[in-house]
Design a protein around this motif. Sequence first.
Motif, PDB file in Angstrom:
ATOM      1  N   LEU A  64       0.823  -1.210   0.000  1.00 31.35           N
ATOM      2  CA  LEU A  64       0.000   0.000   0.000  1.00 31.35           C
ATOM      3  C   LEU A  64       0.857   1.259   0.000  1.00 31.35           C
ATOM      4  CD1 LEU A  64      -2.912  -0.978   2.415  1.00 31.35           C
ATOM      5  CD2 LEU A  64      -2.991  -0.700  -0.067  1.00 31.35           C
ATOM      6  N   TRP A  65       1.926   1.268   0.775  1.00 35.15           N
ATOM      7  CA  TRP A  65       2.810   2.430   0.820  1.00 35.15           C
ATOM      8  C   TRP A  65       3.485   2.648  -0.536  1.00 35.15           C
ATOM      9  CZ3 TRP A  65       2.549   6.296   3.856  1.00 35.15           C
ATOM     10  CH2 TRP A  65       3.575   7.232   3.890  1.00 35.15           C
ATOM     11  N   SER A  66       3.862   1.566  -1.196  1.00 36.82           N
ATOM     12  CA  SER A  66       4.455   1.677  -2.533  1.00 36.82           C
ATOM     13  C   SER A  66       3.439   2.238  -3.527  1.00 36.82           C
ATOM     14  CB  SER A  66       4.947   0.318  -3.012  1.00 36.82           C
ATOM     15  OG  SER A  66       5.987  -0.141  -2.201  1.00 36.82           O
ATOM     16  N   ALA A  67       2.189   1.831  -3.400  1.00 38.26           N
ATOM     17  CA  ALA A  67       1.141   2.354  -4.276  1.00 38.26           C
ATOM     18  C   ALA A  67       0.929   3.851  -4.041  1.00 38.26           C
ATOM     19  CB  ALA A  67      -0.155   1.590  -4.054  1.00 38.26           C
ATOM     20  N   VAL A  68       0.965   4.279  -2.787  1.00 36.67           N
ATOM     21  CA  VAL A  68       0.821   5.705  -2.474  1.00 36.67           C
ATOM     22  C   VAL A  68       2.011   6.483  -3.034  1.00 36.67           C
ATOM     23  CG1 VAL A  68       0.809   7.382  -0.576  1.00 36.67           C
ATOM     24  CG2 VAL A  68      -0.660   5.365  -0.468  1.00 36.67           C
ATOM     25  N   ASP A  69       3.216   5.949  -2.886  1.00 31.26           N
ATOM     26  CA  ASP A  69       4.406   6.595  -3.450  1.00 31.26           C
ATOM     27  C   ASP A  69       4.275   6.751  -4.961  1.00 31.26           C
ATOM     28  OD1 ASP A  69       5.692   6.955  -1.060  1.00 31.26           O
ATOM     29  OD2 ASP A  69       7.027   5.227  -1.285  1.00 31.26           O
ATOM     30  N   ALA A  70       3.860   5.698  -5.631  1.00 31.53           N
ATOM     31  CA  ALA A  70       3.715   5.751  -7.086  1.00 31.53           C
ATOM     32  C   ALA A  70       2.648   6.771  -7.489  1.00 31.53           C
ATOM     33  CB  ALA A  70       3.362   4.370  -7.624  1.00 31.53           C
ATOM     34  N   LEU A  71       1.551   6.827  -6.755  1.00 31.08           N
ATOM     35  CA  LEU A  71       0.495   7.785  -7.042  1.00 31.08           C
ATOM     36  C   LEU A  71       0.996   9.219  -6.873  1.00 31.08           C
ATOM     37  CD1 LEU A  71      -2.548   8.343  -7.627  1.00 31.08           C
ATOM     38  CD2 LEU A  71      -2.841   8.381  -5.142  1.00 31.08           C
ATOM     39  N   LEU A  72       1.719   9.479  -5.795  1.00 33.13           N
ATOM     40  CA  LEU A  72       2.230  10.830  -5.556  1.00 33.13           C
ATOM     41  C   LEU A  72       3.234  11.240  -6.622  1.00 33.13           C
ATOM     42  CD1 LEU A  72       2.630  10.885  -1.683  1.00 33.13           C
ATOM     43  CD2 LEU A  72       0.914  12.040  -3.058  1.00 33.13           C
TER      44      LEU A  72
END
Length: 91
Positions: A9-17
């Motif tokens: 989930l944190w990796s997905a948030v990083d990619a989104l940002l």
Amino acid sequence: MTDLVVAVLWSAVDALLIFTGALVVRVLSLGRWRTEHVRHQEASMFAPAGALSFRREGQRVVTASGLYIAGSLFYVLLAVLLVGFSRAASA
């Protein structure tokens, strides 16, 4: 198992940002600035340590850290605007 889910989930948030930051930079600069090619690691070769952007061949290049900050600021501004509009609508 929980650690794996949190990491994904944190990796997905990083990619989104970072993706949002790239869009914001391209739109606000009207195409004059470009984003760092993540796979090419341009910042590690051409930018000083910790730089948010650098110049290469006469063009401003925004690093991954700069994109992360630009994406974060976009969502903070969006949240502030939504709260402001919701308070104005309820008044």
